[in-house]
Design a protein around this motif. Structure first.
Motif: not given
Length: 599
Positions: A110-114
């Motif tokens: 989630r954080t990498s995609a964001f």
């Protein structure tokens, strides 16, 4: 590419992505294997116990030197206790490992995609809804988490069960082993058939949930507009259409998954009957010991019945892989605005800007700017004026490197704009957009957004410079007053003044004002203009304005029409030319209305 190939390709990509978690993945898998091996062992011990009771000193256990039947029973009891303890320990271990791995991996995804989304150029967002992106970052990541929480371990344990039980079957009776394992190819064929058919259906489910999320996000953001037009029922009908499309896509997938379980049950029944009947015949004929017969009957249950959950596990796997494809697809989206690798300049920017034959077109291909050349000296105020759609805001976005010119170059202090690190470049620019965006939080949080470590006195000074301090002190909680989502609790003029204060607190050498006073009254506008006039000598200011009265003191006025600069000069000079700027001035000041009618 078939669905099964696509799903396994997505799984392989996920495993490669999870490389930093490889040790934990292996540990979790080994604990799942160990748990299943100990889980199968009690059925074997039951059969051995029956053999002890029936054969006594000639039992299987007696071959290991324990001849007394009672001692054999004690030994089996001790082994059973140990097996149950180890099974429970490994179950605890694999549950903790898999669930923590699921939490950490979903957080990482989630954080990498964001982070990746934040670095994508704005052109990426032109044809995509924010609701669809939220669906990927939230719902799809959660779908993958659900699979890692239980489905991954279930798949491993099914394989271990087949191998372990198969080894025992062939060791005891190859004939019965062949009969018991006959249904497995049918079950596996059914599982892969289901997977191949289910993949595209779950892709459609993910598409429909993204559309539904987009509809919800869009309608909630525009709730005031919906109500002002009395369109509540119309929007409800649209939402119902999207929701029913999602339900229909899910039903299409559920229909297939529901048909798989009865197929597996019939195959399992065949395998169990073969073991039950043929094994009993062999015992009665004296070719098989009763204890071993019991082992085979119990293991048939242990082997085949867990396969009834294979459909559920494969269903979860397909849902997870459909989500994985969307998440990894988002992560693989190329970033076209490349960041410079050169070190940040040691000094702040002076603010000299040059546009050299700049052409620009948005993703739809329609050209916006045509060979714009413009020199802006550091410390001067330049106003961009002209009709809406002429390309003025596009120039601002190019200076911020939200987009790249299709031709030509932009220079800052003599260096190409693209040669500066993006973070440093944008730290040198304060931007007040026409459409003000405030973040949910307090007034103080929004003013200090560009400088989170700013002191209270600095925040207040910026608010005073933007003529915002007075209205802020009248709010219920002053600077601690929540502004609501997108600043909904404030008026348009108040939001704009907070946006100006936010830019001024940043104290950048370059200030970009895109219709910064469009939403304020005349009195407030005059006050803001006085504040900006005091600050202008310290920085380069580029102003986009439709109210020409606000830019008469600018060092230069540039008239932009249809993506071209048609005039440039000071206010009085342009009025004297009687060109495009003079015509705009006459319209806004009423001079045009006072002109005599043509003869």
């Amino acid at each position: 590419m078939t669905s099964s190939t696509s799903s396994f390709a997505a799984l392989w990509q996920l495993i490669r992505y999870a490389r930093p978690y490889r040790a934990r993945l292996i540990a979790a898998s080994l604990c799942s294997v160990a748990n299943k091996l100990f889980d199968v062992a009690p059925e074997i011990l039951i059969g051995i116990a029956i053999d002890v009771v029936v054969r006594g000193q000639q039992s299987f256990v007696a071959g290991f030197g324990v001849t007394d039947p009672l001692d054999q029973v004690y030994l089996l009891g001790g082994l059973t206790l140990a097996i149950w303890i180890f099974e429970s320990l490994f179950e605890f271990a694999y549950l903790v490992l898999w669930r923590n791995l699921a939490q950490d991996l979903q957080h990482e995804l989630r954080t990498s995609a964001f982070a990746h989304v934040q670095n994508l150029d704005l052109a990426y967002f032109e044809d995509r809804s924010s609701g669809g992106l939220v669906s990927i970052l939230n719902d799809d990541v959660n779908q993958l988490e659900r699979f890692l929480n239980g489905g991954a371990s279930d798949l491993i344990q099914v394989v271990v069960t087949v191998i372990a039980c198969g080894a025992v079957f062939f060791a005891i009776s190859p004939q019965i082993a062949v009969l018991a394992f006959t249904p497995i190819p049918v079950i596996l064929w059914g599982a892969f058939f289901f997977q191949r058919k289910a993949g595209p259906r779950y892709d459609r489910v993910r598409e429909k949930v993204a559309a539904l999320s987009g509809r919800l996000a869009n309608n909630l953001a525009g709730i005031a507009t919906v109500r002002s037009f009395g369109a509540e029922q119309r929007e409800l009908a649209r939402l119902q259409t999207d929701s029913l499309a999602y339900v229909a896509a899910n039903r299409h997938a559920i229909r297939l998954s529901s048909a798989f379980v009865p197929l597996i049950r019939m195959a399992i029944l065949f395998g169990f009957l073969c073991t039950f009947v043929r094994g009993g015949q062999l015992v009665l004929e004296g070719h098989l010991q009763a204890g071993f017969y019991a082992v085979l009957v119990f293991l048939t249950q242990r082997l085949l019945w867990p396969l009834t959950r294979l459909a559920e596990t494969v269903d979860l796997f397909e849902r997870a892989m459909a989500s994985t494809r969307r998440i990894l697809g988002l992560l693989a989206t190329p970033i076209h605005i490349a960041d410079a690798t050169t070190p940040e300049p040691a000094q702040p920017a002076r603010g000299d800007i040059r546009l050299d034959q700049v052409h620009f077109a948005y993703a739809n291909g329609n050209p916006v700017l045509h060979g714009v050349t413009l020199d802006i000296t550091a410390g001067t105020t330049v106003a961009l004026v002209g009709a809406t759609g002429g390309g003025k805001s596009s120039l601002i976005k190019l200076l911020l490197r939200f987009y790249e010119p299709t031709q030509g170059q932009i220079f800052l202090d003599g260096r190409p704009l693209a040669s500066y690190p993006l973070a440093w470049l944008r730290s040198q620019i304060g931007w007040v957009a026409q459409d003000v965006f405030l973040f949910e939080g307090s007034v103080r949080d929004n003013i200090a957004y560009g400088r989170p470590g700013a002191s209270e006195s600095e925040i207040v000074a910026a608010a005073m410079a933007a003529e915002a301090h007075e209205f802020i002190t009248r709010l219920p909680q002053g600077y601690d007053t929540p502004v609501g989502e997108r600043g909904i609790k404030l008026s348009g003029g108040q939001r704009q003044r907070l946006s100006i204060a936010r830019a001024l607190l940043k104290d950048p050498p370059i200030l970009l004002l895109d219709e910064a006073t469009s939403a304020v009254d005349n009195e407030t506008e005059a006050a803001i203009q006085r504040s900006l006039a005091r600050l202008a000598h310290q920085r380069t200011v580029i102003v986009i304005a439709h109210r020409l009265s606000t830019i008469v003191q600018a060092d230069a006025v540039v008239v932009v029409e249809d993506g071209r600069i048609v005039e440039a000069g000071r206010h009085r000079e342009l009025i004297g030319r009687a060109g495009s700027y003079a015509a705009l001035w006459k319209v806004q000041t009423g001079a045009a209305a006072q002109m005599p009618e043509p003869a």
